[in-house]
Design an enzyme around this catalytic site. Structure first.
Site, PDB file in Angstrom:
ATOM      1  N   SER A  18      41.582  24.163  35.025  1.00 30.34           N
ATOM      2  CA  SER A  18      41.685  25.321  35.525  1.00 30.34           C
ATOM      3  C   SER A  18      42.103  26.533  34.536  1.00 30.34           C
ATOM      4  O   SER A  18      42.235  27.617  34.986  1.00 30.34           O
ATOM      5  CB  SER A  18      42.534  25.142  36.883  1.00 30.34           C
ATOM      6  OG  SER A  18      41.811  24.578  37.695  1.00 30.34           O
ATOM      7  N   LYS A  36      50.323  32.592  37.295  1.00 28.03           N
ATOM      8  CA  LYS A  36      49.400  32.326  38.170  1.00 28.03           C
ATOM      9  C   LYS A  36      50.301  32.362  39.736  1.00 28.03           C
ATOM     10  O   LYS A  36      51.462  32.015  39.634  1.00 28.03           O
ATOM     11  CB  LYS A  36      48.876  30.968  38.187  1.00 28.03           C
ATOM     12  CG  LYS A  36      47.820  30.386  38.888  1.00 28.03           C
ATOM     13  CD  LYS A  36      47.244  29.135  38.200  1.00 28.03           C
ATOM     14  CE  LYS A  36      45.906  28.539  39.400  1.00 28.03           C
ATOM     15  NZ  LYS A  36      45.023  27.480  38.588  1.00 28.03           N
ATOM     16  N   SER A  39      40.661  27.033  38.354  1.00 29.49           N
ATOM     17  CA  SER A  39      41.144  27.942  39.732  1.00 29.49           C
ATOM     18  C   SER A  39      41.989  28.976  39.181  1.00 29.49           C
ATOM     19  O   SER A  39      42.546  29.858  40.149  1.00 29.49           O
ATOM     20  CB  SER A  39      42.155  26.766  40.459  1.00 29.49           C
ATOM     21  OG  SER A  39      43.102  26.309  39.735  1.00 29.49           O
TER      22      SER A  39
END
Length: 439
Positions: A163, A63, A139
């Site tokens: 997330s 990420k 997210s």
């Protein structure tokens, strides 16, 4: 036909290239040359009979909030594009490299990881893997889409309020959020010190468990074989089942019928006051908002706020007015509630519930800020409870008809018992595979 690491890496890179304009919305950065070099090295080790561990030669994405030495960590924000380059790799990136993983790129995310929807106005929003007009979930938006589309085998995300589990559920992949203390967050851009966790998205519980072992720096041992028969599964009906779309609920109920017929002990469990407590005690402000306001203090006083996603800015600003007394009160209440829920779960192997109460909505339906915030609160609702309680939790895809949108099953284990929990998840996953064949 067993493919080499190089062949699999070339195929993943080709899949990204074939996605055209969608590629850069899923990956903010690609490490093409480094990935090919790492794949060559992994194949050379394999030929020599050397293995660096369970992820040697596996294709992994990270990420956009994990530091990679020599480049700025943008965390999904354009205001950090010119930030000072990271001095060193994040701890989990160091561990992945040492374990022989092939790091293919950085995946896109919601700005500062502060929303469960996955929209990003700066780098573009990755479309859902099953229908690009729908949200990817956030997210860790790029992470869920990348795994589902075969652009990597494993993605590393972070989970503060869901997330990892939300994009897993909405894209039909498997995601695991560990107990917080298990995996180092050093070199990961923070959202909430109290709640942030780091974990994998993949296509199986086994890959999640292997990744977890590498990230937690534990020697890999195969998970203990558990049987579904006799598993004690608690279903916490009430608030976390409210406002659930009929197709999600039907898919979940179908799962319960099948797992019962395999002789799991499924019972409704009365936990309403404990599971609604995180919302009750945080009515005057959340830990995440308070901590995000502290983390972004400088940004909030500067001129760059215009450059932020307005949906994210609103949520960070909400943290500025939270009183110290309230913040301390929430922390105290949290510690007390955690031990109460730990005690209440002692008799259960896992809790089972829908990961999110909906299938992925169409992006355009969330243009109105009011709809956006309502949808965001709803997707975060179920997962965020278990960040508050710091329990290991996973999302597994439930069997669905061919053209249907994915529905996630959330399983929740006991704090600190991550490996036992993953073994139970693997047993349930094995049972789900027998059902997938019927669909």
């Amino acid at each position: 036909m067993h493919m080499t690491a190089l062949e699999r890496t070339q195929r993943a890179l080709q899949t990204i290239a074939d996605a055209g304009a969608e590629g850069p919305r899923i990956f903010t950065r690609l490490y093409k040359d480094a990935a090919l070099a790492a794949a060559h090295a992994a194949d050379a080790r394999a030929a020599a009979g050397i293995s660096l561990g369970p992820l040697d030669g596996r294709i992994v994405s990270i990420k956009d909030l994990f530091d990679v030495a020599g480049e700025p960590t943008t965390a999904g924000s354009k205001v950090l594009r010119d930030a000072a380059p990271a001095q060193q790799d994040a701890v989990i990136v160091q561990r992945l490299r040492a374990a022989g993983a092939i790091i293919i790129g950085k995946t896109n995310m919601t700005e500062f990881a502060f929303s469960g929807i996955g929209i990003n106005p700066h780098y573009g929003t990755p479309g859902n893997a099953h229908d690009a007009a729908r949200i990817p979930g956030g997210s860790s938006s790029g992470a869920g889409v990348a795994v589902a589309r075969g652009m990597c085998e494993i993605a590393i995300g972070s989970d503060t309020g869901g997330s990892i589990r939300i994009p897993s559920a909405l894209n039909g992949v498997t995601g695991f959020k560990p107990t917080q203390a298990r995996i180092s967050r050093a070199g990961a851009f923070p959202l909430s010190f109290s709640l942030d966790t780091v974990g994998p998205l993949a296509t199986s519980i086994e890959d999640c468990a292997k990744t977890d072992a590498v990230l937690a720096q534990q020697n890999w041992q195969p998970l203990t074989e558990r049987s579904v028969q006799g598993l004690r599964i608690g279903v916490p009906r009430g608030l976390l089942f409210s406002k659930t779309e009929p197709e999600v609920l039907d898919t979940f109920e179908e799962f319960l019928i099948h797992i019962r017929s395999a002789q799991a002990l499924v019972q409704d469990v009365e936990l309403e006051s404990l599971l609604s407590a995180p919302f009750r005690v945080q009515e005057k402000g959340t830990l995440t908002a308070a901590e995000a306001a502290h983390i972004h203090q400088q940004l909030l006083t500067g001129k760059q706020t215009d450059a932020l996603d307005p949906m994210v800015l609103t949520r960070i600003r909400g943290g500025e007015s939270i009183s110290a007394a309230h913040y301390v009160g929430v922390q105290q209440a949290r510690a007390q509630l955690q031990s109460q829920l730990d005690a209440a779960l002692a008799g259960w192997d896992v809790l089972a519930l829908p990961t999110v109460p909906m299938v992925a909505p169409i992006m355009d339906s969330l243009r109105d800020p009011e709809y956006f915030h309502a949808a965001n609160m709803l997707v975060l609702r179920n997962p965020s409870v278990f960040n508050f309680y710091d329990l290991p939790a996973a999302s597994l895809p439930l069997p669905r008809p061919a053209q249907a949108l994915p529905v996630g099953l959330m399983l929740v284990g006991q704090r600190g018992a991550d490996r036992q929990f993953l073994a139970v998840c693997a047993a349930i996953e094995k049972h789900l595979h027998t059902l997938h064949r019927h669909h």
